[in-house]
Design a protein around this motif. Structure first.
Motif, PDB file in Angstrom:
ATOM      1  N   SER A 132       4.961   0.111  -4.387  1.00  0.00           N
ATOM      2  CA  SER A 132       5.213   0.394  -2.979  1.00  0.00           C
ATOM      3  C   SER A 132       3.903   0.527  -2.209  1.00  0.00           C
ATOM      4  O   SER A 132       2.843   0.794  -2.783  1.00  0.00           O
ATOM      5  CB  SER A 132       6.052   1.674  -2.837  1.00  0.00           C
ATOM      6  N   GLN A 133       4.026   0.365  -0.919  1.00  0.00           N
ATOM      7  CA  GLN A 133       2.831   0.367  -0.080  1.00  0.00           C
ATOM      8  C   GLN A 133       2.163   1.750  -0.043  1.00  0.00           C
ATOM      9  O   GLN A 133       0.937   1.837  -0.065  1.00  0.00           O
ATOM     10  CB  GLN A 133       3.208  -0.070   1.347  1.00  0.00           C
ATOM     11  N   LYS A 134       2.998   2.812  -0.007  1.00  0.00           N
ATOM     12  CA  LYS A 134       2.441   4.168   0.142  1.00  0.00           C
ATOM     13  C   LYS A 134       3.018   5.084  -0.924  1.00  0.00           C
ATOM     14  O   LYS A 134       4.033   4.778  -1.556  1.00  0.00           O
ATOM     15  CB  LYS A 134       2.775   4.733   1.521  1.00  0.00           C
ATOM     16  N   GLY A 135       2.349   6.190  -1.125  1.00  0.00           N
ATOM     17  CA  GLY A 135       2.862   7.226  -2.000  1.00  0.00           C
ATOM     18  C   GLY A 135       2.482   7.110  -3.459  1.00  0.00           C
ATOM     19  O   GLY A 135       2.795   8.001  -4.248  1.00  0.00           O
ATOM     20  N   GLN A 136       1.805   6.087  -3.870  1.00  0.00           N
ATOM     21  CA  GLN A 136       1.433   5.912  -5.275  1.00  0.00           C
ATOM     22  C   GLN A 136      -0.011   6.326  -5.548  1.00  0.00           C
ATOM     23  O   GLN A 136      -0.417   6.411  -6.705  1.00  0.00           O
ATOM     24  CB  GLN A 136       1.623   4.448  -5.687  1.00  0.00           C
ATOM     25  N   GLY A 137      -0.777   6.495  -4.529  1.00  0.00           N
ATOM     26  CA  GLY A 137      -2.178   6.821  -4.728  1.00  0.00           C
ATOM     27  C   GLY A 137      -3.013   5.637  -5.194  1.00  0.00           C
ATOM     28  O   GLY A 137      -4.124   5.816  -5.691  1.00  0.00           O
ATOM     29  N   ARG A 140      -3.228  -0.681  -1.905  1.00  0.00           N
ATOM     30  CA  ARG A 140      -2.084  -1.526  -1.563  1.00  0.00           C
ATOM     31  C   ARG A 140      -2.278  -2.927  -2.138  1.00  0.00           C
ATOM     32  O   ARG A 140      -3.395  -3.456  -2.185  1.00  0.00           O
ATOM     33  CB  ARG A 140      -1.918  -1.572  -0.052  1.00  0.00           C
TER      34      ARG A 140
END
Length: 296
Positions: A132-137, A140
């Protein structure tokens, strides 16, 4: 002569540039590398070419040797017949820049040009977004076939292309005249009656080359016989080509150039430059034409 080099702002010497920025350092000159590879010995233009070109001799006498029978005594060598070479072809001004241009043109024309690599769009797979684009640390990413990933595509990859380019016919002819004149000035041009061999044995041709002292040679004849082609096919540093295939790069690769009398005549007829009419000659021709018109 001393060469003063000033390193202005942004032009620091290569040793002072950081490693991650040394890609901006100018690369070596390609023409210098080719000149070193071809190892062209320095040959000076004769004085009459630089000062008074009209005093150039029309014919240059050169001894004609027998390819198979080599004179063993000095008197026999002095009695060897001679052949006059055209000074417009074999004593032309030696232009190193023209020789380099023609050599580069030949090397570029024979490049295969089949190097190919795939871009990100051409590599199989990588259609889904890896995370995913955000939230994974994580940074991108849109495809696992991006250039920064293992197995990804190449940025600006090489593609099959044609490296050849055009070169004027006059420049090519000038290059041949220059390299022939250089070989004659160096004393590495030999004229023989013919190169006919009774057999196709390599040992016989090797004995002839050893007697002449030709370690690296290029033999040029109008037509290459089958015996000569087969005998020379297994000899190191020996090339045999027809007169119509004479080129600058092959002559530079070989230390000795061997021409037959027929090849000399064919090369002279093909490479002799067209005569430019001088003002005095044109004036005399017009005067003669006007006198003919008045007589009629």
């Amino acid at each position: 002569m001393l060469r003063v080099v000033s390193f202005a702002r942004g032009n620091a010497p290569p040793s002072k540039i950081p490693v991650h920025r040394r890609s901006h350092v100018p690369q070596r000159n390609t023409s210098t590398e080719i000149a070193n590879i071809l190892s062209i010995p320095p040959v000076f233009v004769p004085t009459y070419d630089r000062v008074v070109p009209h005093l150039r001799p029309r014919g240059i006498p050169v001894r004609v040797f027998d390819f198979l029978n080599i004179p063993q005594r000095r008197l026999e060598a002095q009695s060897t017949p001679t052949m006059d070479l055209d000074s417009d072809v074999f004593a032309a001004p030696i232009r190193g820049d023209i020789i380099q241009r023609v050599s580069r043109w030949q090397l570029a024309k024979r490049r295969q040009g089949s190097a190919c690599a795939k871009t990100k769009a051409e590599v199989r797979g990588g259609g889904a977004k890896p995370w995913s684009q955000k939230g994974q640390g994580r940074a991108r990413a849109g495809s696992i076939r991006a250039p920064q990933f293992r197995g990804g595509g190449v940025v600006f990859p090489p593609k099959p292309r044609d490296w050849s380019y055009g070169l004027p016919k006059q420049v090519r002819a000038m290059g041949l005249r220059s390299v022939l004149s250089a070989k004659l000035a160096q004393g590495k041009l030999f004229i023989v009656n013919d190169v006919a061999l009774p057999t196709r044995k390599t040992s016989q041709l090797q004995d002839v080359l050893d007697k002449h002292g030709w370690k690296s040679a290029l033999i040029i004849d109008t037509e290459i016989s089958e015996n000569l082609r087969l005998a020379a096919s297994n000899i190191y540093k020996l090339d045999v080509i027809a007169e119509r295939g004479t080129n600058v790069y092959s002559i530079l690769r070989s230390d000795t150039l061997v021409l037959t009398k027929d090849a000399v005549k064919a090369l002279t007829a093909r490479l002799k430059p067209a005569k430019i009419e001088t003002f005095a000659e044109r004036h005399a021709r017009l005067e003669a034409q006007s006198q003919l018109v008045n007589v009629d």
